[in-house]
Design a protein around this motif. Structure first.
Motif, PDB file in Angstrom:
ATOM      1  N   ASN A   1      -1.531   5.527 -11.074  1.00 36.56           N
ATOM      2  CA  ASN A   1      -2.902   5.092 -10.793  1.00 36.56           C
ATOM      3  C   ASN A   1      -2.900   3.759 -10.055  1.00 36.56           C
ATOM      4  O   ASN A   1      -2.125   2.869 -10.369  1.00 36.56           O
ATOM      5  CB  ASN A   1      -3.677   4.913 -12.103  1.00 36.56           C
ATOM      6  CG  ASN A   1      -4.077   6.255 -12.682  1.00 36.56           C
ATOM      7  OD1 ASN A   1      -4.304   7.199 -11.948  1.00 36.56           O
ATOM      8  ND2 ASN A   1      -4.131   6.330 -13.997  1.00 36.56           N
ATOM      9  N   GLY A   2      -3.760   3.650  -9.074  1.00 35.41           N
ATOM     10  CA  GLY A   2      -3.873   2.386  -8.354  1.00 35.41           C
ATOM     11  C   GLY A   2      -2.781   2.175  -7.323  1.00 35.41           C
ATOM     12  O   GLY A   2      -2.646   1.088  -6.780  1.00 35.41           O
ATOM     13  N   ALA A   3      -2.021   3.244  -7.009  1.00 34.12           N
ATOM     14  CA  ALA A   3      -0.916   3.080  -6.062  1.00 34.12           C
ATOM     15  C   ALA A   3      -1.403   3.021  -4.618  1.00 34.12           C
ATOM     16  O   ALA A   3      -0.727   2.478  -3.758  1.00 34.12           O
ATOM     17  CB  ALA A   3       0.070   4.229  -6.223  1.00 34.12           C
ATOM     18  N   GLY A   4      -2.575   3.595  -4.358  1.00 34.64           N
ATOM     19  CA  GLY A   4      -3.095   3.622  -2.992  1.00 34.64           C
ATOM     20  C   GLY A   4      -3.271   5.037  -2.464  1.00 34.64           C
ATOM     21  O   GLY A   4      -3.561   5.227  -1.297  1.00 34.64           O
TER      22      GLY A   4
END
Lengths: 262, 266, 327
Positions: C59-62
């Motif tokens: 999550n939140g990696a892009g």
């Protein structure tokens, strides 16, 4: 190309009506609530004019005219562009994502892409109020119809412009509904109340004067200058509102509205 | 017991902070409220200038009256929306199993947010009104302060009604429509546009019989000068009465509606 | 032929920070503290026509940011993108006819109406004429097996059924490229595998290029040939799925439901994670042991009621990649 867009708009409206039909019960209750709501508010003015028969030259028929125009515009907006009213919420929920990947104009999808439309009963109610006021004042039917169109365009544009603030402000939906409602209230205040900077306000940042005050001049005084002013102002307001929406949309595309979401 | 209250206090404090952190939203709302109050002031000044009727009150007092009642409407957060959203999204089912009663949690939050508003409106708003109207009401500072004090209490009653409107969404799926009818009733019978004493007798009687007149007219009439119809004692009594009764009604309605929720299985 | 080409794509968001306590509230009221957050730190890749690529990462990696830029929703801070010759954020309307999107968390379907109505509305949105629409919907109905769903209001569908309709919706205008953002999120095991098969088969049939994001390694294995692993806005790995599997995913989680109260699996390369009455969960190191062998051993001891084989969670895979890289 334009033909296709138009056909799509009609298809959306049809889908909306179909959705309303499947939720008949809710639709009817909501309509009854809305009309009760307007009736209570209208009775207030009857009470006020009962205590004070004339305010700044306005009597009860002026209020009825102003109010009828407003209520019709409100009904039309709810019917044919309900989504504009909920624009701030649609922005918050990221619903514009899907619209942005589709070929048809985003605004069209925003306006017609949500169900829950109410409106025709309110339009009828507005029509009845206008008819009563029209009989009381003996204004031209044709002009009355034209004024209805202008008021509707102005109000819809104002809702779009102020709803677009939701592109910058989170959780703006509640405030926006409050603002629309208050536009409506100010527009139905006797014109003489406004002078000085307030008058400037209702002709510029909050151009509610074009919702009822100016149309009333056109209707009651047969003032052609007022008509000209109204027509050009209506066009200008619609254009500026669309510009504000576009500006907001480009902020949406920047993603800063949401920040990081993976 | 103290621990119990502390919990609610923390909810209220968090809501207060959260609310005051949305500065753009707050500022826009304050500016709007000021604008509407000034419109009211001009409305009554116009009526005063025209002298078509003789009013039993000084124009300056009615200006204060109409502005304060308008301010009252702006002070409360729109809590019915929050609840309606909880109902629509189904989150309410999770909120209901929390150790603290959902309705009191939302009440604490609403009071917190409302208090945040009150701080701003009672400083910025009152100062702006003082300048715009050009002086205190004839009842002086004591009249104004009494009005402000009772309007704050009445705001809690107002929140109770908002909670009730929101909770009915469990039942009718549509809290907003109910709220709007309540709001219009408040506007008319509560005396937003003019003191209810100017209404025909039968409407006055009707208004006095409802809680809405205790929420706007009763507190705000303290600025109507020497001829303000209700005494401090009377207003204290009716405010407490309706506050208590509305609180009880909220609790009762909430119990009934959640029972329905349990039976329907959400 | 190249379907997608991305070079040095960067995206920076502005994030507001609020201090703690009353003074923090007060100071952020008057002077908010904006901070830059780099969601994408310059990524580049090309995708050929007909390729199926998984974009995976925690999550939140892009992942979503990338897919939103590619589908024309977001404007990047810098970098170049070409989708079938179009720059997404500049030629959005032209691009729209070429791409189809499915966002797992959002719906293109009208909640209160039968799916059929939404499909016909989408046909109108994409200017698909009636005859073509009827032909396509017939074929899609067959391959996605949604015959009995067509006239059912969307609100009455299960999540898996809805997702099948969502994918059909995105196929209506016959897009050449399909973007799927977390298409299996929230689905149960059976629905997940159904969706994966359908996406795979229809993309082969229609020669659609597929780019999907997921934080479930299963999506990538069943659907895609190539995987791009992204973390903290950078590409960590870009290569065939088989390579990622053989090099980095060397574990399987196997759960058994047994008739016997307990069984013991003392085999090399097998670690017991959890035991309960009629249940045992083990981790198999596939470098040291075959999964089939473990299942065989279990079957010798018990008549099994149920077996499930799962991949380790994404976070663990990435951890193992970091571990191997640093070695």
């Amino acid at each position: 190309m334009v033909g296709n867009t138009l056909r799509y708009a009609v298809d959306m409206l049809k889908a909306n009506m179909k959705a309303a039909a499947t939720l008949r019960g809710a639709y009817i209750t909501r309509s009854i609530f809305n009309i009760t709501n307007h009736s209570i508010y209208l009775s207030l003015w009857v009470l006020i004019f009962d205590a004070i028969p004339s305010i700044g030259g306005w009597r009860v028929e002026h209020i009825l005219l102003a109010y009828g125009l407003g209520i019709f515009a409100w009904g039309f907006l709810s019917f044919a562009a309900f989504g504009i009213r909920t624009l701030p919420r649609q922005i918050d929920d990221g619903e514009l994502d899907t619209y942005l990947t589709q070929p048809k104009p985003v605004l069209l999808n925003v306006a017609l892409g949500t169900t829950q439309t109410v409106g025709p009963p309110e339009m009828i109610f507005g029509g009845v109020v206008l008819t009563i006021a029209g009989v009381m004042t003996g204004v031209s039917i044709l002009m009355l119809l034209l004024m209805t169109v202008c008021t509707t365009v102005v109000f819809t544009s104002l809702v779009l412009a102020y709803g677009s603030l939701g592109f910058w402000l989170k959780g703006f939906h509640g405030n926006a509904e409050e603002i629309y409602f208050n536009f409506f209230i100010i527009a139905t205040r006797p014109e003489a109340v406004f002078h000085g900077w307030m008058l400037v306000m209702i002709f510029t940042f909050m151009p509610v004067a074009f919702m009822a005050h100016v149309p009333l001049h056109v209707l009651l005084d047969n003032n052609m200058n007022a008509l000209l002013l109204l027509l050009s102002a209506t066009t200008l307001i619609a254009l500026i509102s669309y510009k504000i929406f576009k500006l907001g949309l480009s902020r949406y595309e920047s993603g800063n509205r949401f920040g990081v979401r993976g | 017991m103290l621990d119990g209250f502390r919990k609610y206090y923390i909810f209220a404090r968090t809501a207060f902070r959260d609310h005051t952190s949305h500065r753009m939203k707050l500022s826009i709302r304050v500016v709007l409220c000021l604008f509407f109050m000034f419109v009211f002031v001009e409305f009554w000044r116009l009526i005063g200038r025209e002298e078509i009727v003789t009013l039993p009150y000084a124009i300056i007092d009615i200006c204060w009256y109409a502005s304060l009642t308008q301010m009252f409407l702006f002070m409360s957060p729109r809590m019915f929306m929050t609840i309606e959203n909880d109902v629509r999204s189904g989150d309410i089912a999770y909120a209901l199993i929390r150790p603290m009663p959902y309705i009191w949690m939302r009440l604490s939050e609403a009071i917190g947010a409302m208090t945040g508003n009150t701080v701003i409106y009672y400083t910025v708003g009152i100062a702006a009104l003082y300048l715009y109207i050009g002086g205190l009401p004839t009842s002086g500072l004591s009249g104004l302060l009494s009005a402000m004090f009772f309007l704050y209490l009445a705001s809690i009653t107002h929140i109770f009604y908002q909670l009730m409107c929101g909770v009915t969404a469990l039942w009718l799926q549509d809290g907003e429509s109910i709220y709007r009818i309540y709001q219009k009733t408040l506007i008319v019978l509560g005396g937003l546009y003019m003191p209810i004493t100017l209404y025909p007798d039968w409407v006055q009687t009707l208004a006095y019989a409802t809680p809405v007149s205790s929420m706007m007219f009763a507190p705000a009439q303290f600025v109507l000068g020497a001829s303000s119809p209700l005494s401090f004692m009377t207003v204290t009594l009716i405010t407490t009465f309706w506050l208590g009764l509305s609180g009880l009604a909220t609790l009762l309605l909430f119990r009934i509606c959640t029972r329905r929720l349990e039976i329907n299985g959400g | 032929m190249q379907a997608i080409s991305v070079s040095d794509l960067k995206k920076t968001f502005k994030v507001k920070k609020q201090g703690a306590g009353f003074s923090g509230t007060l100071s952020s009221f008057f002077k908010p503290d904006w901070q830059d957050f780099e969601a994408l730190r310059g990524i580049s890749f090309d995708i050929q026509r007909g390729e199926r690529v998984a974009f995976i990462g925690p999550n939140g990696a892009g992942k979503s940011t990338t897919i939103k830029i590619l589908s024309g929703i977001l404007q990047p801070t810098s970098g170049e993108v070409s989708i079938g010759g179009h720059v997404p954020w500049k030629e959005r309307e032209k691009l729209a006819y070429d791409i189809g999107t499915v966002f797992g968390q959002r719906s293109q379907l009208w909640y209160h109406l039968p799916a059929r109505d939404s499909f016909s509305l989408l046909a109108s949105a994409y200017d698909v004429d009636e005859a073509t629409f009827q032909k396509r919907i017939k074929r899609l109905t067959e391959s996605f097996d949604i015959g009995e769903l067509l006239d059912k209001p969307v609100r009455q569908m299960s999540l898996g059924q809805r997702m099948r309709c969502e994918i059909v919706a995105s196929f209506i205008h016959n897009p050449r490229i399909l973007f799927l953002d977390e298409p299996t999120v929230g689905l149960d095991v059976a629905a997940k595998s159904m969706i994966r098969n359908l996406v795979y088969e229809s993309s082969v049939q229609e020669e659609t290029t597929v780019l999907l994001t997921s934080h479930d390694t299963g999506d990538m294995e069943r659907v895609c040939d190539r995987v791009i692993l992204i973390d903290e806005g950078q590409i960590i790995i870009d290569g065939p799925v088989s390579e990622l599997r053989s090099r980095y995913i060397s574990k399987k989680i196997v759960s058994f439901a047994t008739k016997e109260e307990t069984i013991a699996l003392d085999i090399t390369g097998v670690k017991t994670l959890e035991t309960a009455a009629h249940k045992i969960v083990v981790e198999v190191n596939t470098d040291a042991q075959h999964v089939e062998h473990v299942i065989q051993k279990a079957m010798e001891q018990s008549s099994l009621r149920d077996i499930s084989v799962e991949d380790p969670p994404m976070e663990e895979v990435i951890q193992s990649i970091y571990n191997k890289k640093s070695v």
